[in-house]
Design a protein around this motif. Structure first.
Motif, mmCIF file in Angstrom:
data_model
loop_
_atom_site.group_PDB
_atom_site.id
_atom_site.type_symbol
_atom_site.label_atom_id
_atom_site.label_comp_id
_atom_site.label_asym_id
_atom_site.label_seq_id
_atom_site.Cartn_x
_atom_site.Cartn_y
_atom_site.Cartn_z
ATOM 1 N N ILE A 63 4.087 0.728 2.234
ATOM 2 C CA ILE A 63 4.146 -0.130 3.417
ATOM 3 C C ILE A 63 3.737 -1.551 3.052
ATOM 4 C CG2 ILE A 63 3.796 1.732 5.071
ATOM 5 C CD1 ILE A 63 0.882 1.023 5.203
ATOM 6 N N ASN A 64 4.296 -2.503 3.792
ATOM 7 C CA ASN A 64 4.051 -3.920 3.565
ATOM 8 C C ASN A 64 3.024 -4.459 4.552
ATOM 9 O OD1 ASN A 64 6.059 -4.239 1.482
ATOM 10 N ND2 ASN A 64 7.613 -4.104 3.103
ATOM 11 N N HIS A 65 2.598 -5.671 4.279
ATOM 12 C CA HIS A 65 1.644 -6.359 5.145
ATOM 13 C C HIS A 65 2.361 -6.988 6.333
ATOM 14 C CE1 HIS A 65 -0.455 -10.121 6.395
ATOM 15 N NE2 HIS A 65 -1.513 -9.332 6.351
ATOM 16 N N ALA A 66 1.693 -7.015 7.461
ATOM 17 C CA ALA A 66 2.088 -7.842 8.600
ATOM 18 C C ALA A 66 0.817 -8.442 9.174
ATOM 19 C CB ALA A 66 2.831 -7.031 9.655
ATOM 20 N N LEU B 285 2.526 8.890 9.839
ATOM 21 C CA LEU B 285 2.438 9.067 8.390
ATOM 22 C C LEU B 285 1.754 10.368 7.994
ATOM 23 C CD1 LEU B 285 1.418 5.430 7.326
ATOM 24 C CD2 LEU B 285 3.671 6.505 7.099
ATOM 25 N N GLY B 286 1.325 11.148 8.980
ATOM 26 C CA GLY B 286 0.651 12.411 8.685
ATOM 27 C C GLY B 286 -0.668 12.225 7.967
ATOM 28 N N LEU B 287 -1.448 11.224 8.384
ATOM 29 C CA LEU B 287 -2.680 10.889 7.677
ATOM 30 C C LEU B 287 -3.848 11.761 8.126
ATOM 31 C CD1 LEU B 287 -2.514 6.977 7.716
ATOM 32 C CD2 LEU B 287 -1.646 8.573 5.991
ATOM 33 N N ASP C 89 7.388 0.825 13.528
ATOM 34 C CA ASP C 89 7.271 0.501 12.105
ATOM 35 C C ASP C 89 5.812 0.538 11.660
ATOM 36 O OD1 ASP C 89 9.976 0.163 11.981
ATOM 37 O OD2 ASP C 89 9.894 -1.862 11.122
ATOM 38 N N CYS C 90 5.610 0.968 10.425
ATOM 39 C CA CYS C 90 4.271 1.010 9.836
ATOM 40 C C CYS C 90 4.019 -0.255 9.022
ATOM 41 C CB CYS C 90 4.126 2.227 8.926
ATOM 42 S SG CYS C 90 4.350 3.808 9.758
ATOM 43 N N ILE D 136 0.852 -1.188 0.000
ATOM 44 C CA ILE D 136 0.000 0.000 0.000
ATOM 45 C C ILE D 136 0.886 1.236 0.000
ATOM 46 C CG2 ILE D 136 -1.498 1.383 1.503
ATOM 47 C CD1 ILE D 136 -3.004 -1.143 2.192
ATOM 48 N N THR D 137 0.574 2.169 -0.884
ATOM 49 C CA THR D 137 1.295 3.439 -0.919
ATOM 50 C C THR D 137 0.335 4.556 -0.550
ATOM 51 O OG1 THR D 137 2.815 2.648 -2.629
ATOM 52 C CG2 THR D 137 2.649 5.033 -2.318
ATOM 53 N N ILE D 138 0.705 5.305 0.488
ATOM 54 C CA ILE D 138 -0.120 6.413 0.959
ATOM 55 C C ILE D 138 0.807 7.538 1.403
ATOM 56 C CG2 ILE D 138 -0.294 5.462 3.309
ATOM 57 C CD1 ILE D 138 -3.199 6.588 3.357
ATOM 58 N N ASN D 139 0.493 8.757 1.027
ATOM 59 C CA ASN D 139 1.353 9.912 1.342
ATOM 60 C C ASN D 139 2.800 9.672 0.921
ATOM 61 O OD1 ASN D 139 -0.818 11.255 2.344
ATOM 62 N ND2 ASN D 139 -0.062 11.447 4.439
ATOM 63 N N SER D 140 2.964 9.039 -0.247
ATOM 64 C CA SER D 140 4.283 8.760 -0.843
ATOM 65 C C SER D 140 5.104 7.756 -0.039
ATOM 66 C CB SER D 140 5.098 10.058 -1.014
ATOM 67 O OG SER D 140 4.405 10.975 -1.844
#
Length: 240
Positions: free
Chosen positions: A192-195, A229-231, A205-206, A185-189
């Protein structure tokens, strides 16, 4: 059981009045405050959260669903039967995603007799109607008229942040079953990977995961993705 799902907030003047209506009509029934922190006036966010967070309620539960910025207007009153549960509230798009996520779905429009306030239909229409449903077990008590459900205002899934939980992590409108665990998933540039769970990644960690209610959630271990992430609500993301 009658469950309440609104954007009223827990600390205001409104939720207690819904409890009072139910307790007066059905003093023995269980009342569940499922959620009162839907982002204010955000019908779309509510529409994606509703099926995810009611699917574990027992069959024959009645859910009062009110996110109603158009209260007092001509929007119809709706009662829906979805996988054995009853949902009641304004037909303003709130039930559109529900109808796409369940196995069986029927929607009815109904009229409410008598005088009601112009601005508090949750108390004066939907909660007393929910009491009638809980007592009778059938929509015929409301004399509802069947409604076609092929026209939906919202799609089945939404690649956007729709809610922040208590920890500041971001719940999205995307079902976890629609994305493979290898997906990124890419958000705010930021990509991130799945866990599987929080403890699978180091603190700070995100990652993304399928939360306990079946929605993709963007999270930070022992922190919050909103800050790290500044969401913001409404932020969109891509899946690769």
């Amino acid at each position: 059981m009658i469950a309440l799902f609104t954007d009223f907030g827990h600390d205001g003047l409104y939720v207690g009045q819904l409890h009072a209506v139910i307790s007066t009509a059905l003093p023995e029934i269980s009342i569940v405050d499922l959620c009162h922190t839907i982002p204010p006036h955000d019908i779309r966010a509510a529409a994606y959260l509703l099926p995810a967070y009611t699917r574990y309620l027992s069959p024959a539960s009645v859910i009062v669903c009110v996110v109603d910025p158009g209260v007092g207007s001509e929007r119809p009153h709706a009662v829906c039967k979805a996988d054995g549960r009853w949902y009641i509230g304004p037909d303003d798009g709130l039930f559109d995603v529900l109808g796409q996520h369940v196995h069986s779905f029927r929607k009815y429009h109904f009229q409410w007799p008598g005088e009601v306030s112009d601005s508090f239909h949750a108390r004066d229409i939907y909660t007393p109607a929910a009491c009638l449903l809980a007592e009778s077990g059938g929509s015929d008590v409301l004399q509802g008229q069947p409604v076609e459900t092929d026209k939906q205002r919202f799609s089945a899934d939404l690649n956007e942040v729709i809610y922040f939980d208590y920890f500041g992590n971001a719940i999205t409108g995307l079902r976890g079953t629609t994305i493979k665990t290898e997906g990124k998933i890419t958000i705010n540039s930021v990509t991130i990977n799945h866990a599987r769970v929080f403890s699978d990644v180091p603190a700070g960690d995100c990652f993304w995961y399928e939360n306990a209610n079946g929605l993709v959630e963007i999270a930070t271990n022992q922190s919050g993705a909103r800050d790290s992430l500044g969401l913001q609500l409404g932020d969109s993301f891509s899946v690769d």
